[in-house]
Design an enzyme around this catalytic site. Structure first.
Site, PDB file in Angstrom:
ATOM      1  N   ASN A 104      44.200  -3.993   7.637  1.00 60.10           N
ATOM      2  CA  ASN A 104      43.712  -4.795   6.499  1.00 60.10           C
ATOM      3  C   ASN A 104      43.340  -3.923   5.293  1.00 60.10           C
ATOM      4  OD1 ASN A 104      40.990  -7.127   5.760  1.00 60.10           O
ATOM      5  ND2 ASN A 104      43.103  -7.235   5.120  1.00 60.10           N
ATOM      6  N   CYS A 124      47.468  -7.935   9.008  1.00 56.52           N
ATOM      7  CA  CYS A 124      48.175  -6.713   9.412  1.00 56.52           C
ATOM      8  C   CYS A 124      47.263  -5.957  10.381  1.00 56.52           C
ATOM      9  CB  CYS A 124      48.565  -5.868   8.205  1.00 56.52           C
ATOM     10  SG  CYS A 124      47.187  -5.271   7.205  1.00 56.52           S
ATOM     11  N   ASP A 134      54.796  -0.598   8.231  1.00 57.01           N
ATOM     12  CA  ASP A 134      53.474  -0.031   7.959  1.00 57.01           C
ATOM     13  C   ASP A 134      53.642   1.207   7.065  1.00 57.01           C
ATOM     14  OD1 ASP A 134      51.017   1.138   8.010  1.00 57.01           O
ATOM     15  OD2 ASP A 134      50.801   1.101  10.181  1.00 57.01           O
ATOM     16  N   CYS A 141      46.324  -2.075   3.758  1.00 53.45           N
ATOM     17  CA  CYS A 141      47.594  -1.856   3.041  1.00 53.45           C
ATOM     18  C   CYS A 141      48.370  -3.166   2.856  1.00 53.45           C
ATOM     19  CB  CYS A 141      48.471  -0.840   3.780  1.00 53.45           C
ATOM     20  SG  CYS A 141      47.766   0.822   3.873  1.00 53.45           S
ATOM     21  N   ARG A 142      49.036  -3.636   3.909  1.00 50.69           N
ATOM     22  CA  ARG A 142      49.972  -4.748   3.754  1.00 50.69           C
ATOM     23  C   ARG A 142      49.299  -6.091   3.475  1.00 50.69           C
ATOM     24  NH1 ARG A 142      52.829  -3.584   9.320  1.00 50.69           N
ATOM     25  NH2 ARG A 142      50.651  -2.955   9.710  1.00 50.69           N
ATOM     26  N   SER A 143      48.314  -6.472   4.314  1.00 48.50           N
ATOM     27  CA  SER A 143      47.764  -7.828   4.128  1.00 48.50           C
ATOM     28  C   SER A 143      46.924  -7.983   2.858  1.00 48.50           C
ATOM     29  CB  SER A 143      47.023  -8.318   5.376  1.00 48.50           C
ATOM     30  OG  SER A 143      45.919  -7.520   5.691  1.00 48.50           O
TER      31      SER A 143
HETATM   32  P1  4NP Z   1      47.897  -1.847   7.346  1.00 49.90           P
HETATM   33  O1  4NP Z   1      48.147  -0.268   7.450  1.00 49.90           O
HETATM   34  O2  4NP Z   1      47.950  -2.397   8.754  1.00 49.90           O
HETATM   35  O3  4NP Z   1      49.031  -2.327   6.515  1.00 49.90           O
HETATM   36  O4  4NP Z   1      46.534  -2.009   6.694  1.00 49.90           O
HETATM   37  C1  4NP Z   1      47.396   0.583   8.266  1.00 49.90           C
HETATM   38  C2  4NP Z   1      46.214   1.091   7.814  1.00 49.90           C
HETATM   39  C3  4NP Z   1      45.470   1.960   8.610  1.00 49.90           C
HETATM   40  C4  4NP Z   1      45.940   2.305   9.858  1.00 49.90           C
HETATM   41  C5  4NP Z   1      47.137   1.796  10.324  1.00 49.90           C
HETATM   42  C6  4NP Z   1      47.865   0.925   9.523  1.00 49.90           C
HETATM   43  N1  4NP Z   1      45.192   3.212  10.661  1.00 49.90           N
HETATM   44  O5  4NP Z   1      45.679   3.557  11.750  1.00 49.90           O
HETATM   45  O6  4NP Z   1      44.100   3.636  10.274  1.00 49.90           O
END
Ligand code: 4NP
Length: 163
Positions: A18, A15, A130, A20-22
């Site tokens: 790294n 994702c 997201d 939340c989703r992955s």
């Molecule tokens: P992820 O979510 O891609 O599912 O881990 C996010 C976590 C942090 C951010 C964006 C998406 N960020 O902009 O910090």
């Protein structure tokens, strides 16, 4: 007796951050492998296309949502590398931005790179949204999608169709 299996396949979930989703996808697949007595038989990791949160644990909201479903998320955030594209049998992007970034890293088409929604039926959205800037329900929705996709993903991995 601890479960001992020969590692036969490998999957990397990707994702943006790294956190939340992955890492949740990593946790859901590992949980499924454990439930089926297959822990250790498949190498499962996750990574991000950004380096925003290098070394961090998964977001506390995702850890809390996963814990309610019996999963402990304890991976540390890292960036995806071109070596990963060589090493892993299957690389699963959460959304189209992640997918495009992986194709860029691969310098072109690569059949190992897939979208998570490839393992879902049409009743689900085509991208894993997201949840980072939203409320708790977003984290639950992500876990619902991952729990729906992972049995099919495992099936394809084991039957050789996914890679
Ligand atoms: P992820 O979510 O891609 O599912 O881990 C996010 C976590 C942090 C951010 C964006 C998406 N960020 O902009 O910090």
């Amino acid at each position: 007796m601890p479960e001992q299996q020969t590692v036969s396949k490998s999957v990397l979930f990707v994702c943006l951050g790294n956190i939340c989703r992955s890492p949740a996808a990593e946790g859901v697949l590992k949980h499924l492998l454990h439930q089926r007595g297959l822990a250790g038989s498949i190498r499962v990791e996750s990574a991000g296309t950004s380096g925003y949160h290098l070394g961090d644990l998964p977001d506390r909201r995702m850890r809390a949502a996963a814990k309610k479903r019996g999963m402990v998320l304890e991976s540390r955030a890292r960036s995806v590398s071109s070596q990963d594209l060589r090493d892993f049998d299957l690389i699963v992007a959460m959304d189209r931005d992640n997918y495009r970034e992986l194709l860029r890293l691969a310098s072109g088409p690569n059949t190992k790179i897939r979208l998570l929604s490839d393992f879902l039926d049409e009743s689900w959205p085509r991208e894993v949204p997201d949840p980072y800037y939203g409320g708790d329900e977003g984290f639950e929705h992500v876990l619902d999608m991952l729990e729906a996709a992972c049995p099919e993903l495992l099936d394809e991995l084991q039957n050789g169709a996914a890679c």
